[in-house]
Motif scaffolding. Structure first.
Motif, short mmCIF file in Angstrom:
data_model
loop_
_atom_site.label_atom_id
_atom_site.label_comp_id
_atom_site.label_asym_id
_atom_site.label_seq_id
_atom_site.Cartn_x
_atom_site.Cartn_y
_atom_site.Cartn_z
N GLY A 35 0.79 -1.22 0.00
CA GLY A 35 0.00 0.00 0.00
C GLY A 35 0.82 1.27 0.00
N THR A 36 2.04 1.20 0.56
CA THR A 36 2.90 2.38 0.58
C THR A 36 3.76 2.49 -0.68
N GLY B 201 2.17 7.10 7.58
CA GLY B 201 1.49 8.37 7.78
C GLY B 201 1.33 9.15 6.50
N LEU B 202 2.35 9.13 5.65
CA LEU B 202 2.29 9.84 4.37
C LEU B 202 1.21 9.24 3.47
N THR B 203 1.13 7.92 3.45
CA THR B 203 0.13 7.24 2.64
C THR B 203 -1.28 7.51 3.17
N ALA B 204 -1.43 7.43 4.49
CA ALA B 204 -2.75 7.68 5.10
C ALA B 204 -3.23 9.09 4.82
N SER B 205 -2.31 10.07 4.89
CA SER B 205 -2.69 11.46 4.63
C SER B 205 -3.13 11.65 3.18
N MET B 206 -2.52 10.90 2.25
CA MET B 206 -2.94 10.97 0.84
C MET B 206 -4.35 10.42 0.68
N ARG C 131 -6.49 10.55 -3.05
CA ARG C 131 -6.86 9.20 -3.50
C ARG C 131 -6.73 9.07 -5.01
N LYS C 132 -7.12 10.12 -5.74
CA LYS C 132 -6.98 10.09 -7.20
C LYS C 132 -5.50 10.00 -7.60
N LEU C 133 -4.68 10.79 -6.91
CA LEU C 133 -3.24 10.75 -7.21
C LEU C 133 -2.66 9.38 -6.89
#
Length: 365
Positions: free
Chosen positions: A23-24, A331-336, A343-345
């Motif tokens: 996921g990351t 954290g970076l992934t969750a914030s995205m 989410r689109k990015l």
């Protein structure tokens, strides 16, 4: 219902780590891609230094799951230098976790970012990862007659010319040792016997081409060769016969209590330069591996089984080396994923990153 709950709990042991690691990946590739673009106007050494640091962050997160999360005991034999070196890492190959073992050693030398692999050509089609491994200095090779020596030499020369720190991992057997596919083992043994080489029991007859090209091309750049022998506890059945080594999924399900790693650091001056002599030398190194593994699996004295001879150290990896990376990338992934635009990015990175990667590896060696 109770059985279903148990099975569900068992599966979650690897689902969570796999979800986080995969996921990351888009987050990591996106960060790396931005740096790649920004560094286009900077000296190449700046790109390499940051790329190695980024790689260290991601692989440290991977090691959080494979070491801290699983609680596996890492037992090291021989002398692993404390300082980082430019090396070629030669190991026996029995499962996909072998890739992670190289990381386990490298992080203990503060050299995790320098790990690069010689990989089977088909792995370059892995979504996101296949492209990035090539960008990070990995080398994809085809087997036997399709092996392209020129391409490998050119890539390694470019790396040494750029003074890229090198922890080049090679599995000379070319494929995994799998007790469940006896034909591969039998064919390997028949080939050795035909060539007048010692027949090996617990490893396959090594192929010399990639090893020779790597050492010959980088001989003035390398500090040493690490000859590594790996054994996983719990890989013997009730009859005393060797079983298949754990897959990444099984490893993450905590099915391997201990990993034993024997390291022999070899000076370049002790390795013959000519391919025909290096072939004999490499086979002799695998004879030593075979004897170590015979001792590990088949020693008549049960007290000598499940360990290599000599002194050993139980090496525990500190959370300080892995947890910060997990928190940062997670954290970076969750914030995205918390915003619609993020989410689109994220999805576009998976899709277009994979397509661009496929295009790249199809036209570049």
């Amino acid at each position: 219902m109770l059985l279903s709950l148990v099975l569900h709990t068992y599966s979650m042991r690897y689902v969570l780590p796999a979800a986080v690691m995969m996921g990351t990946a888009p987050t990591y590739i996106l960060a790396w891609g931005v740096w790649r673009l920004l560094s286009a106007v900077l000296p190449a050494r700046f790109y390499r230094e940051v790329d190695d640091r980024l790689y260290t962050i991601y692989q440290s997160m991977v090691l959080f799951f494979f070491e801290n999360y699983t609680g596996v005991q890492v037992i090291i034999y021989g002398d692993l230098p404390k300082n980082k070196e430019n090396v070629i890492y030669l190991s026996n190959h029995q499962c996909t976790v072998d890739w992670i073992i190289a990381d386990m050693l490298a992080i203990r030398q503060n050299a995790l970012g320098h790990v690069r692999y010689v990989l089977k050509d088909g792995l370059k089609w892995l979504p996101l990862y296949g492209w990035y491994f090539s960008q990070h200095g990995g080398v994809y090779v085809k087997r036997s007659a399709k092996f392209n020596e020129k391409e490998m030499r050119e890539k390694l020369r470019a790396q040494t010319k750029a003074e890229t720190r090198m922890y080049l991992v090679i599995f000379p057997e070319g494929t995994r040792y799998n007790p469940e596919i006896p034909k591969v083992i039998a064919d390997s043994q028949s080939f050795a016997e035909k060539e007048g080489l010692a027949v090996l029991k617990h490893v396959l007859t090594p192929r010399v081409k990639a090893t020779h090209v790597a050492i010959d091309t980088m001989k003035d750049y390398l500090d040493a060769v690490y000859d590594v022998t790996v054994a996983y506890e719990g890989t013997v059945d009730h009859k005393g016969q060797r079983k298949l080594a754990p897959s990444m999924t099984e490893f993450l399900c905590k099915e391997c209590p201990r990993v034993h790693i024997f390291i022999d650091r070899i000076e370049l001056k002790d390795i013959p330069e000519e391919q025909m002599y290096m072939r004999r030398w490499l086979h002799e190194r695998f004879e030593i591996k075979d004897k170590l593994l015979i001792e590990f699996y088949d020693a008549k004295d049960s007290k000598r089984r499940n360990k290599f001879p000599g002194k050993s150290v139980h090496s525990k990896l500190s959370l300080k080396k892995t947890l910060p990376s997990l928190l940062f990338l997670g954290g970076l992934t969750a914030s995205m994923l918390l915003t619609e635009s993020g989410r689109k990015l994220y999805v576009k990175t998976w899709i277009y990153g994979t397509l661009i990667g496929y295009l790249w590896v199809s036209i570049k060696p």
